[in-house]
Design a protein around this motif. Sequence first.
Motif, short mmCIF file in Angstrom:
data_model
loop_
_atom_site.label_atom_id
_atom_site.label_comp_id
_atom_site.label_asym_id
_atom_site.label_seq_id
_atom_site.Cartn_x
_atom_site.Cartn_y
_atom_site.Cartn_z
N VAL A 203 0.81 -1.23 0.00
CA VAL A 203 0.00 0.00 0.00
C VAL A 203 0.84 1.27 0.00
O VAL A 203 0.32 2.34 -0.34
CB VAL A 203 -0.97 0.03 1.20
N LEU A 204 2.11 1.21 0.37
CA LEU A 204 2.93 2.41 0.37
C LEU A 204 3.36 2.73 -1.06
O LEU A 204 4.17 2.02 -1.65
CB LEU A 204 4.15 2.24 1.27
N HIS A 205 2.80 3.79 -1.62
CA HIS A 205 3.07 4.15 -3.01
C HIS A 205 4.36 4.95 -3.13
O HIS A 205 5.20 4.68 -3.99
CB HIS A 205 1.90 4.96 -3.57
N HIS A 206 4.52 5.98 -2.32
CA HIS A 206 5.79 6.68 -2.24
C HIS A 206 5.83 7.44 -0.93
O HIS A 206 4.79 7.67 -0.29
CB HIS A 206 6.03 7.61 -3.42
N GLY A 207 7.03 7.80 -0.50
CA GLY A 207 7.13 8.47 0.78
C GLY A 207 8.53 9.01 1.04
O GLY A 207 9.49 8.69 0.33
N HIS A 208 8.60 9.82 2.10
CA HIS A 208 9.86 10.47 2.46
C HIS A 208 10.00 10.46 3.98
O HIS A 208 9.03 10.71 4.71
CB HIS A 208 9.88 11.93 1.99
N ALA A 209 11.19 10.19 4.45
CA ALA A 209 11.56 10.35 5.85
C ALA A 209 12.72 11.33 5.89
O ALA A 209 13.83 11.00 5.44
CB ALA A 209 11.94 9.01 6.47
N THR A 210 12.47 12.54 6.39
CA THR A 210 13.45 13.61 6.33
C THR A 210 13.90 13.99 7.73
O THR A 210 13.07 14.30 8.60
CB THR A 210 12.85 14.85 5.63
N LEU A 211 15.20 13.94 7.94
CA LEU A 211 15.78 14.30 9.23
C LEU A 211 16.18 15.77 9.23
O LEU A 211 16.94 16.22 8.37
CB LEU A 211 17.00 13.42 9.52
N THR A 212 15.67 16.52 10.21
CA THR A 212 16.02 17.93 10.38
C THR A 212 16.74 18.09 11.71
O THR A 212 16.25 17.63 12.75
CB THR A 212 14.76 18.81 10.35
N SER A 213 17.91 18.74 11.65
CA SER A 213 18.74 18.92 12.84
C SER A 213 19.36 20.31 12.80
O SER A 213 19.11 21.11 11.89
CB SER A 213 19.86 17.87 12.88
N GLN A 214 20.20 20.58 13.80
CA GLN A 214 21.02 21.77 13.81
C GLN A 214 22.47 21.37 13.76
O GLN A 214 22.89 20.41 14.43
CB GLN A 214 20.76 22.61 15.07
N ASP A 215 23.25 22.09 12.93
CA ASP A 215 24.67 21.78 12.85
C ASP A 215 25.43 22.45 13.99
O ASP A 215 24.83 23.05 14.90
CB ASP A 215 25.23 22.16 11.48
N ALA A 216 26.75 22.36 13.97
CA ALA A 216 27.57 22.89 15.05
C ALA A 216 27.44 24.40 15.19
O ALA A 216 27.70 24.96 16.27
CB ALA A 216 29.04 22.52 14.81
N ASP A 217 27.04 25.08 14.12
CA ASP A 217 26.86 26.54 14.16
C ASP A 217 25.42 26.94 14.49
O ASP A 217 25.08 28.13 14.43
CB ASP A 217 27.26 27.14 12.81
N GLY A 218 24.58 25.96 14.80
CA GLY A 218 23.20 26.25 15.13
C GLY A 218 22.31 26.47 13.92
O GLY A 218 21.16 26.89 14.06
N LEU A 219 22.81 26.16 12.73
CA LEU A 219 22.02 26.33 11.52
C LEU A 219 21.18 25.08 11.25
O LEU A 219 21.60 23.95 11.51
CB LEU A 219 22.94 26.60 10.33
N ARG A 220 19.99 25.30 10.71
CA ARG A 220 19.08 24.20 10.41
C ARG A 220 19.56 23.45 9.17
O ARG A 220 19.83 24.06 8.13
CB ARG A 220 17.67 24.74 10.17
N VAL A 221 19.68 22.14 9.28
CA VAL A 221 20.07 21.30 8.14
C VAL A 221 19.09 20.14 8.04
O VAL A 221 18.57 19.66 9.06
CB VAL A 221 21.52 20.78 8.27
N SER A 222 18.82 19.70 6.83
CA SER A 222 17.91 18.56 6.66
C SER A 222 18.39 17.69 5.51
O SER A 222 19.10 18.15 4.61
CB SER A 222 16.48 19.04 6.40
N GLY A 223 17.99 16.45 5.56
CA GLY A 223 18.33 15.51 4.51
C GLY A 223 17.53 14.24 4.67
O GLY A 223 17.05 13.93 5.77
N PRO A 224 17.36 13.47 3.60
CA PRO A 224 16.53 12.27 3.66
C PRO A 224 17.24 11.09 4.31
O PRO A 224 18.39 10.79 3.99
CB PRO A 224 16.25 11.97 2.18
N VAL A 225 16.57 10.45 5.26
CA VAL A 225 17.05 9.16 5.75
C VAL A 225 16.26 8.03 5.09
O VAL A 225 16.41 6.86 5.44
CB VAL A 225 16.97 9.06 7.29
N GLY A 226 15.45 8.38 4.11
CA GLY A 226 14.75 7.38 3.30
C GLY A 226 13.80 8.05 2.33
O GLY A 226 13.07 8.96 2.70
#
Length: 450
Positions: A203-226
């Motif tokens: 039943v899963l047609h498509h999807g995204h798992a996106t990790l959002t964090s802060q880097d060492a400078d406190g800036l927001r970074v995101s990227g897919p973990v799936g």
Amino acid sequence: MKSNFRFRVGIFDASRPALLLACLLLPWNTQAAKSAPTFAADVAPILFEKCASCHNPEGIGPMPLLDYADVKPWAGLISYKVQAREMPPWHLDKTTGIQNYKNDISLSDEQIATIVAWAESGSPEGDPSALPPMPALPNGAQWQMAELLGPPDFVVKAPPYTIAANAQDQWWVRNTPFEGLIDEPRYVRATELKGSYPLGVKVLHHGHATLTSQDADGLRVSGPVGRQGVGKSGDLFAEGTGMLIHPSGQITWNLHYFPIAQEVRNEQAEAAVWLYPEGYKPDFETRGEQFFAADTGPGGLWAGDLLLPPHTIKSQQGVRVLNRPALITSFRPHMHMRGRAQSLEAVYPDGRREMLARVDKYNHSWQISYKFDDDAAPLLPKGTMLMITSTWDNTADNPNNPDPRQWVVFGQRGVDEMSHLWLGITYLTDAQFERLSAERRGRLTAQNGP
């Protein structure tokens, strides 16, 4: 005086000419029978290589195609589908753009001719001893990347969700914390997202798992973990390329479900991540597969200018300028049921234009990521414009169109529309771009001569 000559009237025997013709044609028929393709020797090798991964008892194909008894009743339909190039699903326009891909499952002209000739000659089985070995089939309960990389370093799960039977397609968007799985920033080697086994994968047609964090400078970074799609495998970065993730953050699950004939209770999609060794720093850093919109708005997902009148065909273009050199490793179009074609074209700083990839038979049922061969992957200088063109067909000529009488706007449902694509992209420094360009020229010169 009577003549001894008598004219004898005979009875015409209609079977004699037919018998004579059969005798004359017997050697030809025998030779034709010998040369006709058979399932065992000619067709099964194609089906095992190109079709069996989906067409097996646990696959998403509507019928298994693993033995003669399975295949014989469908011979005519298989012949039609391969001639129309509807199966196996590979929707790229073969007349333009890059044609060298790592995951090309399309059939060659020779393979299509073999299947058609086999069906037209009565679909003979042939000698069963000529069958190739049964292919190794994917198991939906297992991670496909594990065959190459071993067990994942960690797995995260979405909150449970129940998909109603025979309902409209459904979106499931939730956030979960990301804590305690790594204790320092680490580089990701590969990711894979899938539905739970055995029904979630259906039943899963498509999807995204996106990790959002802060880097060492406190800036927001995101990227897919799936990232997942029907027809899309996991994402394996090239050797020496990785995506940096941080020890704490939040995972956003954005999952699109297509219901089946039975309720699927407590489905939990899972994302698996494979890491580079501790302390390893790759030569190239990527953010994985990234979103590029084809609209005239600011480039966000919620484009307000997407409007398809009834009984119309419409195209729309968007342009994105690369402010850094980049290597594009994959191309994944995304529209919905009215989508017909989508293309990616490069306009170089010197004005030269090149079609990189185009799908001309878009089918929303499939979410294929077209992965360029290493030396065919677009290597683009700073200042290159990426021109994205989407075409929708909201007419009765579109076999996927549920109702050409409707006005269609942007939306998440399959009956609404979207207009973007996903690119596997790694941004480069000027020095990295020059290095990769020189290395590629050297390899191509060695292969093809100066």
